[in-house]
Design a protein around this motif. Structure first.
Motif, PDB file in Angstrom:
ATOM      1  N   PHE A 108      54.888  31.844  28.307  1.00 54.15           N
ATOM      2  CA  PHE A 108      55.600  32.942  28.963  1.00 54.15           C
ATOM      3  C   PHE A 108      55.087  34.287  28.454  1.00 54.15           C
ATOM      4  O   PHE A 108      54.907  35.224  29.231  1.00 54.15           O
ATOM      5  N   GLY A 109      54.844  34.387  27.154  1.00 56.78           N
ATOM      6  CA  GLY A 109      54.284  35.618  26.590  1.00 56.78           C
ATOM      7  C   GLY A 109      52.895  35.915  27.132  1.00 56.78           C
ATOM      8  O   GLY A 109      52.567  37.066  27.441  1.00 56.78           O
ATOM      9  N   LEU A 110      52.061  34.876  27.242  1.00 59.32           N
ATOM     10  CA  LEU A 110      50.729  35.073  27.825  1.00 59.32           C
ATOM     11  C   LEU A 110      50.820  35.494  29.293  1.00 59.32           C
ATOM     12  O   LEU A 110      50.052  36.346  29.751  1.00 59.32           O
ATOM     13  N   MET A 115      50.149  39.990  33.108  1.00 62.27           N
ATOM     14  CA  MET A 115      50.675  40.813  34.192  1.00 62.27           C
ATOM     15  C   MET A 115      50.644  42.292  33.834  1.00 62.27           C
ATOM     16  O   MET A 115      50.637  43.148  34.719  1.00 62.27           O
ATOM     17  N   MET A 116      50.618  42.600  32.536  1.00 57.33           N
ATOM     18  CA  MET A 116      50.609  43.992  32.100  1.00 57.33           C
ATOM     19  C   MET A 116      49.211  44.598  32.056  1.00 57.33           C
ATOM     20  O   MET A 116      49.070  45.791  31.847  1.00 57.33           O
ATOM     21  N   LEU A 117      48.196  43.780  32.253  1.00 57.15           N
ATOM     22  CA  LEU A 117      46.838  44.309  32.262  1.00 57.15           C
ATOM     23  C   LEU A 117      46.634  45.183  33.493  1.00 57.15           C
ATOM     24  O   LEU A 117      47.006  44.789  34.602  1.00 57.15           O
ATOM     25  N   PRO A 118      46.025  46.349  33.321  1.00 58.83           N
ATOM     26  CA  PRO A 118      45.741  47.176  34.500  1.00 58.83           C
ATOM     27  C   PRO A 118      44.740  46.482  35.418  1.00 58.83           C
ATOM     28  O   PRO A 118      43.854  45.760  34.963  1.00 58.83           O
ATOM     29  N   TYR A 119      44.865  46.714  36.708  1.00 58.08           N
ATOM     30  CA  TYR A 119      44.003  46.076  37.693  1.00 58.08           C
ATOM     31  C   TYR A 119      42.537  46.429  37.446  1.00 58.08           C
ATOM     32  O   TYR A 119      41.660  45.597  37.639  1.00 58.08           O
ATOM     33  N   ALA A 144      44.287  33.457  47.084  1.00 60.47           N
ATOM     34  CA  ALA A 144      44.440  32.550  45.936  1.00 60.47           C
ATOM     35  C   ALA A 144      45.033  33.212  44.691  1.00 60.47           C
ATOM     36  O   ALA A 144      45.885  32.605  44.043  1.00 60.47           O
ATOM     37  N   PRO A 145      44.622  34.422  44.298  1.00 65.29           N
ATOM     38  CA  PRO A 145      45.240  35.009  43.091  1.00 65.29           C
ATOM     39  C   PRO A 145      46.741  35.192  43.224  1.00 65.29           C
ATOM     40  O   PRO A 145      47.479  35.063  42.260  1.00 65.29           O
ATOM     41  N   ALA A 146      47.215  35.506  44.406  1.00 64.07           N
ATOM     42  CA  ALA A 146      48.655  35.687  44.605  1.00 64.07           C
ATOM     43  C   ALA A 146      49.404  34.371  44.515  1.00 64.07           C
ATOM     44  O   ALA A 146      50.588  34.341  44.257  1.00 64.07           O
ATOM     45  N   CYS A 147      48.698  33.268  44.724  1.00 62.60           N
ATOM     46  CA  CYS A 147      49.344  31.954  44.672  1.00 62.60           C
ATOM     47  C   CYS A 147      49.406  31.398  43.262  1.00 62.60           C
ATOM     48  O   CYS A 147      49.947  30.330  43.041  1.00 62.60           O
ATOM     49  N   SER A 148      48.826  32.098  42.309  1.00 62.53           N
ATOM     50  CA  SER A 148      48.886  31.615  40.927  1.00 62.53           C
ATOM     51  C   SER A 148      50.215  32.029  40.315  1.00 62.53           C
ATOM     52  O   SER A 148      50.889  32.932  40.808  1.00 62.53           O
ATOM     53  N   ALA A 149      50.587  31.394  39.249  1.00 62.35           N
ATOM     54  CA  ALA A 149      51.870  31.708  38.594  1.00 62.35           C
ATOM     55  C   ALA A 149      51.853  33.087  37.978  1.00 62.35           C
ATOM     56  O   ALA A 149      52.898  33.682  37.750  1.00 62.35           O
ATOM     57  N   ALA A 150      50.676  33.660  37.706  1.00 63.11           N
ATOM     58  CA  ALA A 150      50.582  34.987  37.076  1.00 63.11           C
ATOM     59  C   ALA A 150      50.704  36.103  38.084  1.00 63.11           C
ATOM     60  O   ALA A 150      50.653  37.266  37.725  1.00 63.11           O
ATOM     61  N   ALA A 151      50.836  35.780  39.368  1.00 60.75           N
ATOM     62  CA  ALA A 151      50.947  36.836  40.369  1.00 60.75           C
ATOM     63  C   ALA A 151      52.335  37.413  40.308  1.00 60.75           C
ATOM     64  O   ALA A 151      52.667  38.390  40.770  1.00 60.75           O
TER      65      ALA A 151
END
Length: 151
Positions: A108-110, A115-119, A144-151
């Motif tokens: 969860f921390g990762l 998600m906090m990394l700038p684009y 595909a990137p939006a379908c990942s859990a990190a989106a």
């Protein structure tokens, strides 16, 4: 005391109305510019009322480029992205909220830190990855990137 409350309330409403009108300024500028000739848009000082009104700008904007194709492309990307986000984020959220498993807090921390990394930081590595897969000229890198859990 009652008159003071009315004055304070009136001042608050006056500030809110002024702020609301100020926030509408970009919309007014957009509508005004859409009805102008290209030469009028860039005149200084700005002209607020178009002369003449060019309603033909709207039909020209829809016919000068393949608007229908762009609309279909956007619709396909949005539908698949939305479905992917709903499925993957629901599964991930349920896993983090209701299940206990080893390393859950670390993962969860990762996830949060990624998600906090700038684009701008991830833009070039992401492009290199998709180009190595040979998928740069497709919708897959958009969906595909939006379908990942990190989106």
């Amino acid at each position: 005391m009652r008159a003071k409350a009315w004055v304070e309330k009136g001042l608050v409403y006056l500030v809110l109305v002024a702020g609301g009108l100020f926030s509408l300024l970009p919309l007014i500028w957009l509508i005004r510019s859409s009805l102008m000739d290209m030469g009028q848009i860039f005149e200084l000082p700005p002209i607020w009322i178009p002369d003449p009104f060019r309603f033909g700008n709207f039909s020209e904007a829809l016919t000068i480029l393949p608007f229908g194709r762009y609309f279909i492309n956007t619709t396909v990307i949005v539908i698949f992205t939305m479905l992917g986000v709903l499925v993957t984020c629901s599964i991930s959220a349920y896993s983090f909220a209701r299940m206990s498993w080893r390393g859950r807090n670390l993962v969860f921390g990762l996830l949060l830190s990624s998600m906090m990394l700038p684009y701008a930081v991830t833009l070039i590595p992401t492009f290199i990855g998709w180009s190595k897969l040979g998928l740069t000229n497709s919708f897959i890198p958009l969906i595909a990137p939006a379908c990942s859990a990190a989106a």
